[in-house]
Design a protein around this motif. Structure first.
Motif, PDB file in Angstrom:
ATOM      1  N   HIS A  36      39.365   0.923   0.740  1.00  0.00           N
ATOM      2  CA  HIS A  36      39.270   0.215  -0.879  1.00  0.00           C
ATOM      3  C   HIS A  36      38.181  -0.509  -1.020  1.00  0.00           C
ATOM      4  CE1 HIS A  36      43.315   2.012  -1.616  1.00  0.00           C
ATOM      5  NE2 HIS A  36      44.014   1.323  -1.074  1.00  0.00           N
ATOM      6  N   ALA A  37      37.711  -1.237  -0.302  1.00  0.00           N
ATOM      7  CA  ALA A  37      36.571  -2.226  -0.387  1.00  0.00           C
ATOM      8  C   ALA A  37      35.169  -1.290  -0.968  1.00  0.00           C
ATOM      9  CB  ALA A  37      36.154  -2.653   1.012  1.00  0.00           C
ATOM     10  N   VAL A  38      35.012   0.058  -0.814  1.00  0.00           N
ATOM     11  CA  VAL A  38      33.905   0.863  -1.269  1.00  0.00           C
ATOM     12  C   VAL A  38      33.948   0.760  -2.736  1.00  0.00           C
ATOM     13  CG1 VAL A  38      35.201   3.057  -1.178  1.00  0.00           C
ATOM     14  CG2 VAL A  38      32.670   2.928  -0.975  1.00  0.00           C
ATOM     15  N   ASP A  39      34.845   0.567  -3.326  1.00  0.00           N
ATOM     16  CA  ASP A  39      34.949   0.442  -4.766  1.00  0.00           C
ATOM     17  C   ASP A  39      34.229  -0.957  -5.335  1.00  0.00           C
ATOM     18  OD1 ASP A  39      36.361   2.982  -5.063  1.00  0.00           O
ATOM     19  OD2 ASP A  39      38.388   1.900  -5.104  1.00  0.00           O
TER      20      ASP A  39
ATOM     21  N   GLU B 131      39.828 -10.722  -4.426  1.00  0.00           N
ATOM     22  CA  GLU B 131      39.109  -9.287  -5.067  1.00  0.00           C
ATOM     23  C   GLU B 131      40.451  -8.530  -5.538  1.00  0.00           C
ATOM     24  OE1 GLU B 131      37.030  -7.913  -1.761  1.00  0.00           O
ATOM     25  OE2 GLU B 131      35.146  -8.796  -2.593  1.00  0.00           O
ATOM     26  N   ALA B 132      41.640  -8.770  -4.702  1.00  0.00           N
ATOM     27  CA  ALA B 132      42.829  -7.745  -5.143  1.00  0.00           C
ATOM     28  C   ALA B 132      43.643  -8.456  -5.982  1.00  0.00           C
ATOM     29  CB  ALA B 132      43.511  -7.442  -3.599  1.00  0.00           C
ATOM     30  N   LEU B 133      43.716  -9.665  -6.151  1.00  0.00           N
ATOM     31  CA  LEU B 133      44.681 -10.279  -6.873  1.00  0.00           C
ATOM     32  C   LEU B 133      44.081 -11.396  -7.974  1.00  0.00           C
ATOM     33  CD1 LEU B 133      47.245 -11.232  -4.038  1.00  0.00           C
ATOM     34  CD2 LEU B 133      47.335  -9.157  -5.332  1.00  0.00           C
ATOM     35  N   GLY B 134      42.925 -11.558  -7.711  1.00  0.00           N
ATOM     36  CA  GLY B 134      42.225 -12.708  -8.525  1.00  0.00           C
ATOM     37  C   GLY B 134      43.056 -14.196  -8.511  1.00  0.00           C
ATOM     38  N   LEU B 135      43.211 -14.677  -9.476  1.00  0.00           N
ATOM     39  CA  LEU B 135      43.822 -15.967  -9.560  1.00  0.00           C
ATOM     40  C   LEU B 135      45.614 -15.776  -9.801  1.00  0.00           C
ATOM     41  CD1 LEU B 135      41.106 -18.169 -11.243  1.00  0.00           C
ATOM     42  CD2 LEU B 135      41.563 -17.825  -8.896  1.00  0.00           C
ATOM     43  N   ARG B 136      45.635 -14.623 -10.099  1.00  0.00           N
ATOM     44  CA  ARG B 136      47.170 -14.488 -10.320  1.00  0.00           C
ATOM     45  C   ARG B 136      48.088 -14.449  -9.355  1.00  0.00           C
ATOM     46  NH1 ARG B 136      47.951 -10.590 -14.465  1.00  0.00           N
ATOM     47  NH2 ARG B 136      50.263 -11.190 -14.007  1.00  0.00           N
ATOM     48  N   LEU B 137      48.593 -15.791  -9.017  1.00  0.00           N
ATOM     49  CA  LEU B 137      49.318 -16.004  -7.662  1.00  0.00           C
ATOM     50  C   LEU B 137      50.725 -15.629  -7.823  1.00  0.00           C
ATOM     51  CD1 LEU B 137      48.305 -19.626  -7.165  1.00  0.00           C
ATOM     52  CD2 LEU B 137      47.466 -17.610  -5.936  1.00  0.00           C
TER      53      LEU B 137
ATOM     54  N   VAL C  21      39.007 -16.857   6.260  1.00  0.00           N
ATOM     55  CA  VAL C  21      37.910 -16.779   5.276  1.00  0.00           C
ATOM     56  C   VAL C  21      37.775 -15.438   4.555  1.00  0.00           C
ATOM     57  CG1 VAL C  21      35.334 -17.009   4.583  1.00  0.00           C
ATOM     58  CG2 VAL C  21      36.638 -18.573   6.157  1.00  0.00           C
ATOM     59  N   THR C  22      37.798 -14.189   5.433  1.00  0.00           N
ATOM     60  CA  THR C  22      37.778 -12.871   4.842  1.00  0.00           C
ATOM     61  C   THR C  22      39.059 -12.583   4.278  1.00  0.00           C
ATOM     62  OG1 THR C  22      38.322 -12.048   6.945  1.00  0.00           O
ATOM     63  CG2 THR C  22      35.799 -12.240   6.690  1.00  0.00           C
ATOM     64  N   GLY C  23      40.108 -13.065   4.676  1.00  0.00           N
ATOM     65  CA  GLY C  23      41.369 -12.517   3.944  1.00  0.00           C
ATOM     66  C   GLY C  23      41.639 -13.362   2.662  1.00  0.00           C
ATOM     67  N   LEU C  24      41.034 -14.500   2.503  1.00  0.00           N
ATOM     68  CA  LEU C  24      40.984 -15.091   1.090  1.00  0.00           C
ATOM     69  C   LEU C  24      40.103 -14.333   0.188  1.00  0.00           C
ATOM     70  CD1 LEU C  24      41.024 -18.985   2.006  1.00  0.00           C
ATOM     71  CD2 LEU C  24      42.933 -17.554   1.096  1.00  0.00           C
ATOM     72  N   ILE C  25      39.005 -14.000   0.658  1.00  0.00           N
ATOM     73  CA  ILE C  25      38.039 -13.333  -0.253  1.00  0.00           C
ATOM     74  C   ILE C  25      38.598 -12.010  -0.778  1.00  0.00           C
ATOM     75  CG2 ILE C  25      35.919 -12.013  -0.196  1.00  0.00           C
ATOM     76  CD1 ILE C  25      34.713 -14.115   1.457  1.00  0.00           C
ATOM     77  N   ARG C  26      39.328 -11.092   0.378  1.00  0.00           N
ATOM     78  CA  ARG C  26      39.853  -9.882  -0.109  1.00  0.00           C
ATOM     79  C   ARG C  26      41.029 -10.106  -0.943  1.00  0.00           C
ATOM     80  NH1 ARG C  26      41.489  -6.777   5.094  1.00  0.00           N
ATOM     81  NH2 ARG C  26      41.530  -5.122   3.803  1.00  0.00           N
TER      82      ARG C  26
ATOM     83  N   ALA D 249      31.828  -6.420  -0.154  1.00  0.00           N
ATOM     84  CA  ALA D 249      33.286  -5.923   0.152  1.00  0.00           C
ATOM     85  C   ALA D 249      33.463  -5.334   1.316  1.00  0.00           C
ATOM     86  CB  ALA D 249      34.107  -5.300  -1.148  1.00  0.00           C
ATOM     87  N   ILE D 250      32.408  -4.152   1.311  1.00  0.00           N
ATOM     88  CA  ILE D 250      32.568  -3.273   2.787  1.00  0.00           C
ATOM     89  C   ILE D 250      32.464  -4.066   3.933  1.00  0.00           C
ATOM     90  CG2 ILE D 250      31.520  -1.487   4.017  1.00  0.00           C
ATOM     91  CD1 ILE D 250      31.025  -0.107   1.424  1.00  0.00           C
ATOM     92  N   THR D 251      31.232  -5.244   3.805  1.00  0.00           N
ATOM     93  CA  THR D 251      31.202  -5.993   5.062  1.00  0.00           C
ATOM     94  C   THR D 251      32.307  -7.125   5.228  1.00  0.00           C
ATOM     95  OG1 THR D 251      28.778  -5.918   4.407  1.00  0.00           O
ATOM     96  CG2 THR D 251      29.430  -7.828   5.823  1.00  0.00           C
ATOM     97  N   ILE D 252      32.808  -7.496   4.066  1.00  0.00           N
ATOM     98  CA  ILE D 252      33.896  -8.453   4.457  1.00  0.00           C
ATOM     99  C   ILE D 252      35.008  -7.832   5.038  1.00  0.00           C
ATOM    100  CG2 ILE D 252      35.578  -9.727   3.202  1.00  0.00           C
ATOM    101  CD1 ILE D 252      33.009 -11.196   3.273  1.00  0.00           C
ATOM    102  N   HIS D 253      35.445  -6.499   4.654  1.00  0.00           N
ATOM    103  CA  HIS D 253      36.522  -5.656   5.206  1.00  0.00           C
ATOM    104  C   HIS D 253      35.968  -5.554   6.683  1.00  0.00           C
ATOM    105  CE1 HIS D 253      38.580  -2.147   6.642  1.00  0.00           C
ATOM    106  NE2 HIS D 253      39.417  -2.272   5.317  1.00  0.00           N
ATOM    107  N   PHE D 254      34.741  -5.202   7.261  1.00  0.00           N
ATOM    108  CA  PHE D 254      34.440  -5.007   8.454  1.00  0.00           C
ATOM    109  C   PHE D 254      34.583  -6.176   9.360  1.00  0.00           C
ATOM    110  CE2 PHE D 254      31.184  -5.360  11.618  1.00  0.00           C
ATOM    111  CZ  PHE D 254      31.505  -4.310  12.731  1.00  0.00           C
TER     112      PHE D 254
END
Length: 272
Positions: free
Chosen positions: A121-124, A192-198, A184-189, A129-134
């Motif tokens: 999904h990071a490709v979008d 990206e997926a949820l924004g600030l919508r906790l 760190v990478t999990g928070l970034i992902r 995002a691809i680097t963070i996923h890797f």
């Protein structure tokens, strides 16, 4: 991912054991099984992706597979991904010395992880995002790979108390750095997926699955801390050694569950 982590540990961090050949053979056997599984499942995964792209069934998408492979970004990346999966399986069955075999498996599995990230999904969201996923996948692989190596060394490798103490100390450092990278990478992902919508953590399938994944990983961290500070110092005692091996086996099983949650997340569209 598991091949990447175990080969990295065997290459750079594993303490030497008197009966090193036994441990090396155990690792090579594991790599052969895993590489064969990757080779068999990769075409099935590709068919699933193609069927999703074409909004059709496996049987309906097979005739248009050549067109998908030629004309789409995902198809072109998957062409390389399948080639690397085949190379991984071939190399796994080539007789080679322990360090050389580990180096080959590490390089090829790293390439496979990179292609996997390039079709996620990071490709979008672009190259970052691809680097963070890797990086996220690599850190997870290092963590579970180190634990699996410890379990194999303590059981099939018949490593002694000194090897266990040294290996556990090194694995604690690997786990620490891996968890830091995962956070760190999990928070970034997640951002990206949820924004600030906790609220989406509980009001979406993606968010609830993410919470299950984090909760399972946190349990592994707690068990690892108990092992490090309560059992490693007493590893010369048979009871402590048995408890350590049992706990590591539980950690490995829980990390497999974490990987399963990751697979669910990878196939769940983010709500944001």
């Amino acid at each position: 991912m598991l091949i990447f982590g175990t080969s990295a540990f065997a290459l750079a961090a594993a303490p030497r054991v008197s009966d090193g050949d036994r441990l090396d053979r155990s690792m090579v056997s594991l790599w052969r099984v895993l590489a064969t599984v990757v080779l068999v499942t990769s075409p099935l995964r590709l068919l699933s992706v193609a069927a999703g792209m074409a909004d059709s069934t496996f049987r309906e998408v097979i005739p248009v597979m050549p067109q998908i492979m030629r004309e789409t970004y995902a198809g072109r990346v998957w062409t390389w991904r399948l080639a690397v999966a085949l190379l991984l399986a071939l190399v796994a069955w080539i007789p080679a010395s322990g360090k050389f075999a580990a180096a080959l498996m590490f390089v090829i599995s790293a390439a496979l992880l990179a292609f996997q990230s390039a079709t996620s999904h990071a490709v979008d969201r672009g190259a970052f995002a691809i680097t963070i996923h890797f990086m996220h996948q690599a850190a997870a692989g290092m963590w579970i790979g180190a634990l699996v190596c410890l379990l194999i060394g303590a059981t099939y490798g018949h490593a002694g108390a000194e090897w266990l103490r040294s290996a556990t100390s090194r694995i604690s450092r690997i786990a620490g750095w891996s968890v830091a990278a995962l956070v760190v990478t999990g928070l970034i992902r997640a951002w990206e997926a949820l924004g600030l919508r906790l609220d989406l953590l509980v009001n979406s399938i993606y968010g609830r699955t993410l919470l299950w994944k984090v909760g399972t990983a946190a349990t592994v961290i707690l068990i690892g801390g108990y092992n490090r500070y309560r059992l490693v110092g007493a590893v010369n005692e048979l009871s402590a050694r048995a408890a350590l091996i049992r706990n590591v086996a539980v950690e490995c099983a829980l990390l497999v569950a974490v990987l399963a949650w990751s697979v669910v997340l990878a196939n769940t569209p983010p709500p944001h």
